[in-house]
Design an enzyme around this catalytic site. Structure first.
Site, short mmCIF file in Angstrom:
data_model
loop_
_atom_site.label_atom_id
_atom_site.label_comp_id
_atom_site.label_asym_id
_atom_site.label_seq_id
_atom_site.Cartn_x
_atom_site.Cartn_y
_atom_site.Cartn_z
CB CYS A 168 55.23 26.67 49.27
SG CYS A 168 53.68 25.95 49.90
CD GLU A 193 53.74 24.19 46.51
OE1 GLU A 193 53.85 25.20 45.81
OE2 GLU A 193 52.68 23.87 47.08
CB CYS A 201 52.27 30.69 48.22
SG CYS A 201 52.52 29.61 49.65
CG HIS A 255 49.83 25.73 49.89
ND1 HIS A 255 50.41 26.93 49.60
CD2 HIS A 255 48.56 26.01 50.29
CE1 HIS A 255 49.54 27.90 49.81
NE2 HIS A 255 48.41 27.37 50.24
#
Length: 152
Positions: A108, A79, A105, A77
Protein backbone atom coordinates in the site's frame (compact mmCIF):
# COMPACT_ATOMS: atom_id res chain seq x y z
CA UNK A 1 -18.26 19.45 20.93
CA UNK A 2 -17.44 19.82 17.26
CA UNK A 3 -14.56 17.50 16.21
CA UNK A 4 -11.46 18.85 14.48
CA UNK A 5 -10.89 17.69 10.88
CA UNK A 6 -8.50 14.85 11.74
CA UNK A 7 -10.89 13.45 14.33
CA UNK A 8 -13.80 13.76 11.90
CA UNK A 9 -12.05 11.84 9.12
CA UNK A 10 -10.48 9.24 11.43
CA UNK A 11 -13.92 8.52 12.85
CA UNK A 12 -15.16 8.01 9.29
CA UNK A 13 -12.28 5.61 8.64
CA UNK A 14 -13.34 3.73 11.77
CA UNK A 15 -16.88 3.49 10.42
CA UNK A 16 -15.56 2.24 7.03
CA UNK A 17 -13.60 -0.53 8.75
CA UNK A 18 -16.88 -1.94 10.11
CA UNK A 19 -17.60 -3.13 6.55
CA UNK A 20 -14.43 -5.26 6.54
CA UNK A 21 -14.82 -8.99 6.02
CA UNK A 22 -11.25 -9.85 7.09
CA UNK A 23 -11.01 -12.36 9.91
CA UNK A 24 -7.63 -11.12 11.18
CA UNK A 25 -7.59 -7.32 10.98
CA UNK A 26 -10.31 -4.82 10.08
CA UNK A 27 -9.01 -1.64 8.45
CA UNK A 28 -10.77 1.42 7.09
CA UNK A 29 -9.49 4.26 4.91
CA UNK A 30 -10.80 7.64 3.76
CA UNK A 31 -9.19 9.69 0.99
CA UNK A 32 -9.61 13.44 1.52
CA UNK A 33 -8.65 16.57 -0.39
CA UNK A 34 -9.42 20.12 0.75
CA UNK A 35 -11.54 18.74 3.59
CA UNK A 36 -13.75 16.88 1.09
CA UNK A 37 -14.09 13.08 1.08
CA UNK A 38 -13.01 11.62 -2.26
CA UNK A 39 -13.49 7.90 -1.53
CA UNK A 40 -13.54 5.34 1.24
CA UNK A 41 -12.26 1.78 1.49
CA UNK A 42 -12.12 -1.24 3.76
CA UNK A 43 -10.31 -4.54 3.50
CA UNK A 44 -12.04 -7.51 1.94
CA UNK A 45 -12.26 -9.82 -1.06
CA UNK A 46 -12.62 -8.39 -4.59
CA UNK A 47 -16.16 -7.54 -5.72
CA UNK A 48 -18.23 -10.58 -6.58
CA UNK A 49 -15.96 -13.09 -4.82
CA UNK A 50 -16.70 -14.96 -1.63
CA UNK A 51 -15.59 -13.18 1.52
CA UNK A 52 -13.08 -14.65 3.95
CA UNK A 53 -15.93 -14.91 6.44
CA UNK A 54 -17.34 -17.56 4.08
CA UNK A 55 -14.16 -19.26 2.86
CA UNK A 56 -11.91 -19.03 5.90
CA UNK A 57 -8.55 -17.31 6.15
CA UNK A 58 -5.68 -18.90 4.27
CA UNK A 59 -3.15 -16.77 6.16
CA UNK A 60 -4.56 -17.96 9.47
CA UNK A 61 -4.55 -21.59 8.35
CA UNK A 62 -0.91 -21.28 7.21
CA UNK A 63 0.05 -19.30 10.35
CA UNK A 64 1.54 -16.46 8.30
CA UNK A 65 2.71 -13.68 10.65
CA UNK A 66 1.23 -10.22 10.31
CA UNK A 67 3.27 -8.00 7.99
CA UNK A 68 4.59 -10.88 5.87
CA UNK A 69 3.62 -12.66 2.63
CA UNK A 70 0.86 -10.25 1.59
CA UNK A 71 0.28 -12.24 -1.59
CA UNK A 72 -1.26 -15.06 0.48
CA UNK A 73 -4.57 -13.33 0.99
CA UNK A 74 -7.90 -13.15 -0.84
CA UNK A 75 -8.49 -9.58 0.24
CA UNK A 76 -7.56 -6.12 -0.91
CA UNK A 77 -6.44 -3.63 1.68
CA UNK A 78 -8.53 -0.61 2.64
CA UNK A 79 -6.04 1.78 1.02
CA UNK A 80 -6.11 -0.23 -2.22
CA UNK A 81 -9.89 -0.18 -2.31
CA UNK A 82 -10.00 3.58 -1.70
CA UNK A 83 -7.55 4.28 -4.57
CA UNK A 84 -9.30 1.77 -6.88
CA UNK A 85 -12.65 3.42 -6.17
CA UNK A 86 -11.14 6.78 -7.14
CA UNK A 87 -9.79 5.28 -10.38
CA UNK A 88 -13.18 3.75 -11.22
CA UNK A 89 -14.85 7.14 -10.85
CA UNK A 90 -12.14 9.27 -12.44
CA UNK A 91 -11.19 11.06 -9.23
CA UNK A 92 -7.63 12.36 -8.93
CA UNK A 93 -6.03 11.61 -5.58
CA UNK A 94 -2.81 13.57 -6.18
CA UNK A 95 -2.05 15.83 -3.24
CA UNK A 96 -4.67 14.18 -1.05
CA UNK A 97 -4.52 12.87 2.51
CA UNK A 98 -5.42 9.30 3.38
CA UNK A 99 -6.80 8.56 6.83
CA UNK A 100 -6.21 4.92 7.79
CA UNK A 101 -6.98 2.96 10.93
CA UNK A 102 -3.55 1.24 10.64
CA UNK A 103 -0.16 2.21 9.23
CA UNK A 104 0.01 0.96 5.61
CA UNK A 105 1.92 -2.15 4.53
CA UNK A 106 4.72 -1.89 1.96
CA UNK A 107 2.41 -2.78 -0.95
CA UNK A 108 0.00 0.00 0.00
CA UNK A 109 2.92 2.35 0.68
CA UNK A 110 4.16 1.91 -2.90
CA UNK A 111 0.67 2.53 -4.24
CA UNK A 112 0.25 5.64 -2.05
CA UNK A 113 3.57 7.01 -3.31
CA UNK A 114 2.75 6.46 -6.99
CA UNK A 115 -0.80 7.77 -6.61
CA UNK A 116 0.64 11.07 -5.39
CA UNK A 117 -1.01 10.95 -1.97
CA UNK A 118 0.99 13.44 0.06
CA UNK A 119 -0.03 12.73 3.64
CA UNK A 120 -1.04 9.75 5.76
CA UNK A 121 -2.84 10.07 9.05
CA UNK A 122 -3.07 6.70 10.77
CA UNK A 123 -4.05 5.43 14.19
CA UNK A 124 -2.77 1.86 14.65
CA UNK A 125 0.69 0.45 14.06
CA UNK A 126 1.59 -2.27 11.55
CA UNK A 127 4.82 -4.31 11.63
CA UNK A 128 6.38 -3.23 8.33
CA UNK A 129 9.63 -1.26 8.59
CA UNK A 130 10.18 -1.21 4.80
CA UNK A 131 6.87 0.59 4.38
CA UNK A 132 7.88 3.27 6.87
CA UNK A 133 11.29 3.72 5.22
CA UNK A 134 9.88 3.99 1.68
CA UNK A 135 7.22 6.51 2.68
CA UNK A 136 9.82 8.57 4.50
CA UNK A 137 12.22 8.42 1.52
CA UNK A 138 9.39 9.51 -0.81
CA UNK A 139 8.56 12.50 1.37
CA UNK A 140 5.06 11.36 2.26
CA UNK A 141 4.14 13.06 5.51
CA UNK A 142 3.06 10.53 8.16
CA UNK A 143 1.19 11.52 11.30
CA UNK A 144 0.10 9.06 13.95
CA UNK A 145 -3.28 10.30 15.07
CA UNK A 146 -3.89 10.72 18.74
CA UNK A 147 -7.46 11.69 19.66
CA UNK A 148 -6.27 13.76 22.61
CA UNK A 149 -3.74 15.71 20.49
CA UNK A 150 -5.61 17.70 17.83
CA UNK A 151 -3.36 18.76 14.95
CA UNK A 152 -5.81 20.76 12.86
Amino acid sequence: MRPDWNTYFMEMASVAKKRSTCLRRQVGAVLVKNHQILTTGYNGAPAGLAHCEETGCLRQEMQVPSGERHEICRGLHAEQNAVIQAAQHGVSVGGSTIYITNHPCVICAKMIINAGISRIIFSGEYPDELSKKMLEDAGVKMIQWNPTDSRE
